[in-house]
Structures are given as structure tokens and as C-alpha cells.
Scaffold this motif. Structure first.
Motif, mmCIF file in Angstrom:
data_model
loop_
_atom_site.group_PDB
_atom_site.id
_atom_site.type_symbol
_atom_site.label_atom_id
_atom_site.label_comp_id
_atom_site.label_asym_id
_atom_site.label_seq_id
_atom_site.Cartn_x
_atom_site.Cartn_y
_atom_site.Cartn_z
ATOM 1 N N THR A 59 -5.456 3.250 13.727
ATOM 2 C CA THR A 59 -7.354 3.984 12.310
ATOM 3 C C THR A 59 -7.364 2.679 11.830
ATOM 4 O O THR A 59 -8.538 2.287 12.227
ATOM 5 N N ASP A 60 -6.557 2.571 11.039
ATOM 6 C CA ASP A 60 -6.996 2.219 10.581
ATOM 7 C C ASP A 60 -6.804 0.327 10.675
ATOM 8 O O ASP A 60 -7.566 -0.617 10.466
ATOM 9 N N SER A 61 -6.000 -0.103 11.286
ATOM 10 C CA SER A 61 -6.310 -1.241 12.451
ATOM 11 C C SER A 61 -7.691 -1.903 13.035
ATOM 12 O O SER A 61 -8.582 -2.493 13.099
ATOM 13 N N GLU A 62 -7.985 -0.571 13.123
ATOM 14 C CA GLU A 62 -9.238 -0.383 14.017
ATOM 15 C C GLU A 62 -10.642 -0.680 12.931
ATOM 16 O O GLU A 62 -11.494 -1.099 14.122
ATOM 17 N N LYS A 63 -10.516 0.339 12.078
ATOM 18 C CA LYS A 63 -11.408 -0.018 10.520
ATOM 19 C C LYS A 63 -11.196 -1.005 10.703
ATOM 20 O O LYS A 63 -12.500 -1.661 10.360
ATOM 21 N N SER A 64 -10.534 -2.273 10.027
ATOM 22 C CA SER A 64 -10.252 -2.726 9.300
ATOM 23 C C SER A 64 -10.672 -4.584 10.367
ATOM 24 O O SER A 64 -11.675 -5.223 10.146
ATOM 25 N N SER A 122 2.193 8.561 12.013
ATOM 26 C CA SER A 122 1.903 7.026 11.263
ATOM 27 C C SER A 122 1.669 6.115 12.148
ATOM 28 O O SER A 122 0.600 5.685 12.515
ATOM 29 N N SER A 123 2.318 6.299 13.780
ATOM 30 C CA SER A 123 1.443 5.705 14.106
ATOM 31 C C SER A 123 0.309 5.386 14.711
ATOM 32 O O SER A 123 -0.802 4.468 14.876
ATOM 33 N N LYS A 124 -0.599 6.608 14.836
ATOM 34 C CA LYS A 124 -1.911 7.386 15.430
ATOM 35 C C LYS A 124 -2.535 6.498 13.582
ATOM 36 O O LYS A 124 -3.608 6.240 14.209
#
Length: 329
Positions: free
Chosen positions: A301-306, A295-297
Motif C-alpha cells: 500500500t505504501d509503495s503504491e501511494k509513493s 506487514s506485506s499488505k
């Protein structure tokens, strides 16, 4: 013309000859007796040697060792007769000189041929002790096979790969030697692993029953299975049973059939023989739950994509304005 020196020499020679003749006549009976003693001991050596040779050839596997011991015995008897005869004549000094010379020569030969002598003595000792015989299966110093011949200096062993190994007797005499023929049986050991989810006691019963059903197994009361250790992916068991050895079927066929029997018995009873398995457990003490890590990973990943999408959107919004400016111009 006179030659006094020749006359004196003649006189001395004549006196010596007379003395020797007198001594010879005086010792003639002793000389005859000494010759009789030498002849008697020679005949005795021949008779005893023939008898001893027949006995030793029945006692030893190697005819060379039997013949050698016979020759040594005959030489000893003959030499004893010669020494007694010389002593009877009165040549004690000659006997002492001969013995001293023989000792010195023997010592020199021993040092010069030390390796040969050691193998030679080891061959005689093994012929007397008989740790193995022709046809026995032995193992010593990395050599494993069937004894084909036993000589004075070496032993010929045919390995199970078909080669003929010539092994010096001192190696067999010095090192640990295993004779697989003496007992008439051989214990077979087969390692096998079962999964941690299976019961070792059930596996033991299944394997013992399956192995004891084979005809080549002897002394079936001693067939058993022992838990040996905890492996990375299995509980390691050790299967023990006894077979007639040497005999038919041979060792490799028995071992092959036993492995196949064990595998089929475990498979029929739904007991798994696992291949290497690696399990990742992050929930141990000091670790982290796998789902929390995932979940943390995923969040990172979602944060970096945004963050990557926002600059691209801004650039896309500016592009129409630039297009309109270009159109006005």
C-alpha cells in the motif's frame, strides 16, 4: 263337449296335492321339531347376546365395537339354528345353496368396499388388542394428541393445537404408534452448548444439581448430561431427565422451566453458552502468519501511494515555470 286337457291337468294337480299332503303329514313332526329348534336358538341368541353385550362393554372402550360383536354373535347363533332346522326337515340342498350364496355375496362386498372393510377390521382388532384407550396421549403418522373417541372405522384425536383429527383405523393399525400414557413418565431432552474454554465435567455437575432441584423431576438418579458432539463454536451437551406424563405441570411448562434453570445455573458458575464465533487462523500448516500478511499488505500500500505522489509533485514543479513564462510574455 269334453275338455280332455283340463281333466288331465286336474288329475295331475290332484295327485300332486295328495302327495304333498301325505308328505306334509309324514314330515309334520319334523317340521314341528324344526320350528321348536328355530325358536329355541332365537331365544338362546337373545339371552347370550344380552350377557355378551354387558361383558364386552366392560372390556372395550368403544360401545360400538361391543355392540357390533354382540350383533355378530347373535346373528351367528340364529343362522346356526335356522340351518339345523332346515337340515332336520331334510332340506340339505337349501342349506348348501344358502352358504354358497352368502360366501359369494360376502366376497363381492369385500372387494367393493375394500377400504371400508379394512378400517372396520382394524377397528375390531384394535378393540381386542387395546393399544390405547380414550384419554391416552398417542402419536402416529404425524398426528400427536389425546384420544377422544374410538369408532369402528376411525379414531378421533384432539391435537395440542386444538384441532380434532379423524384418523382411519387402518393407519393406526399399520404404522408405528407411540403411547405416551402407558409408562406414566416421559424423558425430556434439552441440547445446550458450552464454550471450548469451559470444563464439560463441571458443566455436567452444575446442570444435574440444578435440574434435580426442581419438583417436577422424577427418578433423579437417572438425570444426566452427556457430551454429544463438537460444534463450530461450542461443545454440545445433551441434558436428560424424566417427568411425570401426562400430568401437571405440562410438558411445555417443564421444558421452559428446565431451559431457564440450565441457563441460570451455567451463568452463576461462569460457564459460557457461546453464540456463533468465527476465528481466522492463518498460522496453520500451509498458511501464513497474520502479522506477516498485514506487514506485506501495508508495504504494498505504501509503495503504491509513493508512486502516485511522484507524478503529482513533478506536475506541481512545472507549473511555476509555466507561470513565469506566461508572465514574461
Amino acid at each position: 263337449m269334453e275338455f280332455p286337457q283340463i281333466d288331465e291337468a286336474y288329475t295331475l294337480i290332484n295327485e300332486k296335492l295328495q302327495v304333498w299332503l301325505e308328505q306334509g303329514i309324514k314330515h309334520l313332526p319334523n317340521i314341528v321339531v324344526a320350528l321348536v329348534i328355530a325358536v329355541v336358538f332365537g331365544l338362546l341368541a337373545k339371552v347370550i347376546g344380552s350377557t355378551l353385550q354387558r361383558v364386552l362393554r366392560r372390556a372395550f372402550e368403544s360401545k360400538q365395537i361391543a355392540d357390533l360383536l354382540t350383533a355378530i354373535a347373535k346373528a351367528f347363533i340364529t343362522c346356526a339354528g335356522i340351518f339345523i332346522a332346515l337340515d332336520f326337515v331334510g332340506l340339505q340342498g337349501a342349506v348348501t345353496s344358502l352358504l354358497a350364496g352368502a360366501g359369494i355375496i360376502g366376497l363381492a362386498v369385500g372387494f367393493a368396499f375394500q377400504d371400508l372393510t379394512e378400517n372396520f377390521i382394524a377397528g375390531i382388532a384394535m378393540g381386542i388388542r387395546k393399544p390405547f384407550e380414550i384419554g391416552d396421549i398417542i402419536e402416529a403418522d404425524g398426528v400427536f394428541g389425546t384420544v377422544e373417541a374410538i369408532n369402528l372405522r376411525n379414531t378421533l384425536i384432539e391435537t395440542f393445537y386444538g384441532q380434532l383429527e379423524i384418523v382411519p383405523n387402518k393407519i393406526l393399525f399399520r404404522n408405528i404408534l407411540t403411547n405416551y400414557t402407558v409408562q406414566g413418565y416421559r424423558r425430556v431432552e434439552i441440547p445446550v452448548g458450552i464454550s471450548y474454554a469451559d470444563d464439560p465435567e463441571k458443566a455436567r455437575q452444575v446442570i444435574v444439581e440444578a435440574i434435580n432441584s426442581r419438583d417436577y423431576v422424577i427418578d433423579k438418579d437417572n438425570t444426566d448430561v452427556y457430551a454429544e458432539s463438537f460444534g463450530d463454536s461450542s461443545i454440545n451437551l445433551l441434558v436428560w431427565f424424566c417427568m411425570k406424563y401426562p400430568g401437571e405441570p405440562n410438558y411445555m411448562i417443564v421444558r421452559h422451566d428446565a431451559i431457564v434453570t440450565i441457563q441460570r445455573a451455567l451463568a452463576d458458575n461462569d460457564i459460557l453458552i457461546p453464540f456463533p464465533i468465527r476465528t481466522l487462523d492463518f498460522g496453520i500448516k500451509g498458511g501464513e502468519k497474520l502479522d506477516a500478511m498485514m506487514s506485506s499488505k501495508q508495504s504494498r500500500t505504501d509503495s503504491e501511494k509513493s508512486r502516485e505522489v511522484k507524478p503529482a509533485s513533478s506536475k506541481g514543479a512545472d507549473s511555476p515555470e509555466q507561470g513565469e513564462s506566461a508572465g514574461d510574455e
